[in-house]
Motif scaffolding. Structure first.
Motif, PDB file in Angstrom:
ATOM      1  N   LEU A 234      39.013  41.377  40.250  1.00 14.26           N
ATOM      2  CA  LEU A 234      39.108  41.874  38.887  1.00 14.26           C
ATOM      3  C   LEU A 234      40.397  42.670  38.685  1.00 14.26           C
ATOM      4  O   LEU A 234      40.808  43.433  39.563  1.00 14.26           O
ATOM      5  N   PRO A 235      41.030  42.513  37.543  1.00 13.74           N
ATOM      6  CA  PRO A 235      42.191  43.359  37.239  1.00 13.74           C
ATOM      7  C   PRO A 235      41.776  44.830  37.203  1.00 13.74           C
ATOM      8  O   PRO A 235      40.622  45.153  36.892  1.00 13.74           O
ATOM      9  N   GLN A 236      42.707  45.700  37.520  1.00 12.82           N
ATOM     10  CA  GLN A 236      42.429  47.129  37.447  1.00 12.82           C
ATOM     11  C   GLN A 236      42.861  47.629  36.075  1.00 12.82           C
ATOM     12  O   GLN A 236      44.023  47.911  35.829  1.00 12.82           O
ATOM     13  N   ILE A 237      41.868  47.779  35.196  1.00 11.04           N
ATOM     14  CA  ILE A 237      42.145  48.247  33.842  1.00 11.04           C
ATOM     15  C   ILE A 237      42.086  49.766  33.781  1.00 11.04           C
ATOM     16  O   ILE A 237      42.813  50.406  33.030  1.00 11.04           O
ATOM     17  N   GLY A 238      41.177  50.365  34.571  1.00 14.98           N
ATOM     18  CA  GLY A 238      41.031  51.812  34.595  1.00 14.98           C
ATOM     19  C   GLY A 238      41.896  52.458  35.657  1.00 14.98           C
ATOM     20  O   GLY A 238      42.893  51.893  36.112  1.00 14.98           O
ATOM     21  N   SER A 239      41.482  53.654  36.088  1.00 11.47           N
ATOM     22  CA  SER A 239      42.287  54.438  37.030  1.00 11.47           C
ATOM     23  C   SER A 239      42.101  54.024  38.484  1.00 11.47           C
ATOM     24  O   SER A 239      42.850  54.461  39.354  1.00 11.47           O
ATOM     25  N   LYS A 240      41.096  53.204  38.770  1.00 16.87           N
ATOM     26  CA  LYS A 240      40.871  52.754  40.142  1.00 16.87           C
ATOM     27  C   LYS A 240      40.186  51.391  40.130  1.00 16.87           C
ATOM     28  O   LYS A 240      39.563  51.010  39.128  1.00 16.87           O
ATOM     29  N   PRO A 241      40.286  50.636  41.217  1.00 17.51           N
ATOM     30  CA  PRO A 241      39.619  49.333  41.259  1.00 17.51           C
ATOM     31  C   PRO A 241      38.104  49.497  41.397  1.00 17.51           C
ATOM     32  O   PRO A 241      37.635  50.437  42.047  1.00 17.51           O
ATOM     33  N   ALA A 242      37.360  48.609  40.790  1.00 21.03           N
ATOM     34  CA  ALA A 242      35.904  48.592  40.911  1.00 21.03           C
ATOM     35  C   ALA A 242      35.411  47.254  40.407  1.00 21.03           C
ATOM     36  O   ALA A 242      36.027  46.646  39.519  1.00 21.03           O
ATOM     37  N   ALA A 243      34.306  46.793  40.951  1.00 20.71           N
ATOM     38  CA  ALA A 243      33.732  45.522  40.531  1.00 20.71           C
ATOM     39  C   ALA A 243      32.222  45.563  40.697  1.00 20.71           C
ATOM     40  O   ALA A 243      31.718  46.042  41.725  1.00 20.71           O
TER      41      ALA A 243
ATOM     42  N   MET B 232      28.006  43.098  32.642  1.00 18.03           N
ATOM     43  CA  MET B 232      28.482  43.290  34.006  1.00 18.03           C
ATOM     44  C   MET B 232      29.979  43.637  34.011  1.00 18.03           C
ATOM     45  O   MET B 232      30.458  44.363  34.888  1.00 18.03           O
ATOM     46  N   THR B 233      30.702  43.122  33.017  1.00 17.39           N
ATOM     47  CA  THR B 233      32.102  43.492  32.868  1.00 17.39           C
ATOM     48  C   THR B 233      32.208  44.974  32.526  1.00 17.39           C
ATOM     49  O   THR B 233      33.023  45.717  33.104  1.00 17.39           O
ATOM     50  N   PHE B 234      31.371  45.434  31.591  1.00 16.25           N
ATOM     51  CA  PHE B 234      31.356  46.859  31.244  1.00 16.25           C
ATOM     52  C   PHE B 234      30.943  47.706  32.446  1.00 16.25           C
ATOM     53  O   PHE B 234      31.512  48.775  32.696  1.00 16.25           O
ATOM     54  N   TYR B 235      29.960  47.252  33.208  1.00 14.87           N
ATOM     55  CA  TYR B 235      29.527  47.934  34.432  1.00 14.87           C
ATOM     56  C   TYR B 235      30.737  48.167  35.345  1.00 14.87           C
ATOM     57  O   TYR B 235      30.928  49.252  35.892  1.00 14.87           O
ATOM     58  N   SER B 236      31.563  47.137  35.478  1.00 12.90           N
ATOM     59  CA  SER B 236      32.751  47.246  36.333  1.00 12.90           C
ATOM     60  C   SER B 236      33.771  48.212  35.738  1.00 12.90           C
ATOM     61  O   SER B 236      34.329  49.073  36.445  1.00 12.90           O
ATOM     62  N   LEU B 237      34.027  48.085  34.449  1.00 12.44           N
ATOM     63  CA  LEU B 237      35.025  48.928  33.796  1.00 12.44           C
ATOM     64  C   LEU B 237      34.617  50.391  33.791  1.00 12.44           C
ATOM     65  O   LEU B 237      35.456  51.286  33.961  1.00 12.44           O
ATOM     66  N   LEU B 238      33.329  50.657  33.597  1.00 10.17           N
ATOM     67  CA  LEU B 238      32.841  52.027  33.625  1.00 10.17           C
ATOM     68  C   LEU B 238      33.217  52.699  34.943  1.00 10.17           C
ATOM     69  O   LEU B 238      33.705  53.834  34.969  1.00 10.17           O
ATOM     70  N   HIS B 239      33.021  51.970  36.049  1.00  8.22           N
ATOM     71  CA  HIS B 239      33.379  52.518  37.362  1.00  8.22           C
ATOM     72  C   HIS B 239      34.896  52.584  37.538  1.00  8.22           C
ATOM     73  O   HIS B 239      35.412  53.493  38.192  1.00  8.22           O
ATOM     74  N   GLN B 240      35.625  51.629  36.949  1.00  6.82           N
ATOM     75  CA  GLN B 240      37.083  51.688  37.025  1.00  6.82           C
ATOM     76  C   GLN B 240      37.630  52.924  36.317  1.00  6.82           C
ATOM     77  O   GLN B 240      38.641  53.494  36.727  1.00  6.82           O
ATOM     78  N   TRP B 241      36.969  53.339  35.257  1.00 13.22           N
ATOM     79  CA  TRP B 241      37.402  54.521  34.516  1.00 13.22           C
ATOM     80  C   TRP B 241      36.949  55.812  35.212  1.00 13.22           C
ATOM     81  O   TRP B 241      37.256  56.898  34.759  1.00 13.22           O
ATOM     82  N   GLY B 242      36.199  55.676  36.311  1.00 10.29           N
ATOM     83  CA  GLY B 242      35.752  56.855  37.042  1.00 10.29           C
ATOM     84  C   GLY B 242      34.376  57.343  36.664  1.00 10.29           C
ATOM     85  O   GLY B 242      33.947  58.418  37.099  1.00 10.29           O
ATOM     86  N   GLY B 243      33.655  56.574  35.865  1.00  4.71           N
ATOM     87  CA  GLY B 243      32.310  56.961  35.473  1.00  4.71           C
ATOM     88  C   GLY B 243      31.263  56.468  36.446  1.00  4.71           C
ATOM     89  O   GLY B 243      31.552  55.726  37.398  1.00  4.71           O
ATOM     90  N   THR B 244      30.042  56.869  36.232  1.00  2.97           N
ATOM     91  CA  THR B 244      28.893  56.409  37.010  1.00  2.97           C
ATOM     92  C   THR B 244      27.742  56.124  36.053  1.00  2.97           C
ATOM     93  O   THR B 244      27.695  56.675  34.944  1.00  2.97           O
ATOM     94  N   LEU B 245      26.808  55.293  36.486  1.00  3.97           N
ATOM     95  CA  LEU B 245      25.641  55.019  35.652  1.00  3.97           C
ATOM     96  C   LEU B 245      24.647  56.172  35.687  1.00  3.97           C
ATOM     97  O   LEU B 245      23.998  56.466  34.678  1.00  3.97           O
ATOM     98  N   PHE B 246      24.535  56.800  36.875  1.00  2.00           N
ATOM     99  CA  PHE B 246      23.557  57.861  37.065  1.00  2.00           C
ATOM    100  C   PHE B 246      24.174  58.988  37.889  1.00  2.00           C
ATOM    101  O   PHE B 246      25.228  58.814  38.511  1.00  2.00           O
ATOM    102  N   ASP B 247      23.487  60.151  37.894  1.00  2.35           N
ATOM    103  CA  ASP B 247      23.953  61.236  38.751  1.00  2.35           C
ATOM    104  C   ASP B 247      23.604  60.924  40.201  1.00  2.35           C
ATOM    105  O   ASP B 247      22.964  59.904  40.503  1.00  2.35           O
TER     106      ASP B 247
END
Length: 442
Positions: free
Chosen positions: A308-317, A220-235
């Protein structure tokens, strides 16, 4: 907490592996007349008909279950013509049991359901539409967090009325921080500050941020970080897995590097990251809002919680949401349906009391209430509603998310590189999405 509560909250999040339970052929389910006869109700505003007895299923087996039951008792006392009986199961048993019970005509009238399960059960004809409730009560996304409100839709029809949202939060052990020379009242909230804090903790002999390879909580931490980096799980169409994109690989690599750099032990056991926080063996833990009440019972632990801290380019949780649904019956009783809608509306309006169980109320008016603001710890995570990363509304998504978490597990355990693990997982997940479209007729 370490018994019933941890078992309960494992299924608070995403319906891991439970989508299959809803693929049972529901013979007779939804076979009742969709054109309900007139009832003494008006979409949830009130019910003036004969007394009805309603069965309600939920999975609140922890401390939140006691709060939920008290609210039901209060509702029953205020409504002489509606009696709600509560049946509580572990979430994993609940989702496995529900389709068969509905198929045999022994299902509940009302069911509490996680957002990520709504589309699956709607597609299988287990739950019924609630657009009339939203219309009669004049509910819109303005009354809720838009992301939570939209999560109750499937094929542009509403199947869930949201009760709450439960996100990941950032927990920190103040005593450990202070021992390492860090300000215990200023947790790190940026990537640079987080890295600097971990460096100081390591100097003091503390592995500050334990990375769990399991869904709870590393996945779930990775799920959050993936979105913080601007990624998505699916199209956008949820037809292809995209959690192997460059931003996703970068996010996964950052988290796996926590282990390589000595900020986390390797092969952390299930829940060991959280137990280490409580025992002072680490300083930081990304975990669910449901841990607040457990920590409040731990008088010997000096702790804090923040978004959550903002590790990537935008906040996400990472976040999910409990929704109320009305279950389809073999033979529709319009009075029961009308009574169920009154209960759903009433509980939604009384969700301030529910917030004490460790949930952020879905209704905006409740979140703005002074009573909610007094719930300091829970309220501190309410801002995450604005950038919460909820699971998509797609039937069978549970099994696909299991694949996502398994991919992270392989990377965290060093079985594969982050890129290889995510590439392999995304290929499998895309095939699962294709199979689901065939299975559910999408």
């Amino acid at each position: 907490m370490m018994h019933s509560e941890m078992s309960r909250r494992r299924l608070l999040g995403l319906g891991v592996g439970l989508g299959a339970a809803a693929t049972l052929t529901l013979a007779g389910c939804g076979g009742g007349d969709d054109k309900e006869p007139a009832a003494a109700g008006n979409g949830g505003k009130e019910y003036t008909g004969p007394k009805v007895e309603l069965n309600l299923w939920n999975g609140f087996t922890g401390g939140d279950g006691d709060i939920f039951k008290k609210l039901v008792t209060q509702f029953n006392a205020e409504h002489a013509n509606i009696a709600v009986a509560v049946a509580t199961y572990r979430w994993e048993d609940y989702y496995a049991k529900l389709p068969g019970a509905v198929s045999s005509g022994n299902g509940p009238d009302i069911a509490v359901m996680h957002m990520d399960q709504l589309a699956t059960y709607a597609a299988r004809g287990v739950i019924t539409e609630l657009d009339d409730v939203a219309k009669a009560l004049e509910l819109t996304d303005a009354d809720f967090a838009p992301t939570v409100w939209q999560g109750g839709l499937y094929r542009d029809k509403r199947y869930g009325i949201p009760l709450d949202m439960h996100p990941l939060g950032f927990y920190y052990n103040k005593t450990v921080m202070q021992s390492a020379g860090l300000d215990p009242n200023k947790p790190p909230m940026t990537k640079d500050d987080y890295t600097a804090a971990l460096t100081e903790l390591k100097k003091s002999g503390v592995q500050g941020f334990w990375v769990s390879p399991f869904q709870f909580t590393g996945g779930m931490t990775f799920y959050s970080l993936l979105h913080q980096w601007g990624g998505t799980l699916f199209d956008a169409e949820v037809a292809k897995a995209t959690f192997n994109s460059d931003p996703a690989v970068e996010a996964c690599t950052w988290l796996v590097d926590m282990i390589k750099q000595g900020h986390s032990p390797a092969n952390v056991g299930q829940d060991a990251d959280y137990l280490a926080l409580k025992s002072g063996k680490n300083a930081f833990n990304w975990n669910g809002i449901w841990q607040i009440n457990d920590l409040k019972k731990s008088a010997d632990v000096q702790w804090g919680v923040a978004p959550l801290p903002q590790i990537g380019s935008k906040p996400a949780a990472w976040a999910n949401s409990h929704n109320f649904t009305i279950v389809k019956q073999r033979s529709t009783d319009a009075n029961k349906v009308a009574g169920a809608k009154v209960f759903i509306n009433w509980l939604s309006q009384h969700s301030l009391d529910w917030a004490a169980g460790g949930q952020v109320p879905a209704r905006k008016a409740v979140r703005e209430d002074a009573g909610f603001k007094a719930l300091t710890e829970v309220g501190s995570l309410a801002p995450e509603l604005d950038y919460a990363a909820f699971p998509p509304a797609a039937p069978g998504i549970g099994e696909v998310l299991t694949t996502f978490y398994q991919s992270f597990n392989e990377a965290a355990l060093g079985k594969k590189s982050p890129k290889q693990a995510l590439d392999d997982g995304a290929a499998k997940a895309t095939k699962q999405l294709e199979d689901n479209r065939k299975k559910y007729g999408n």
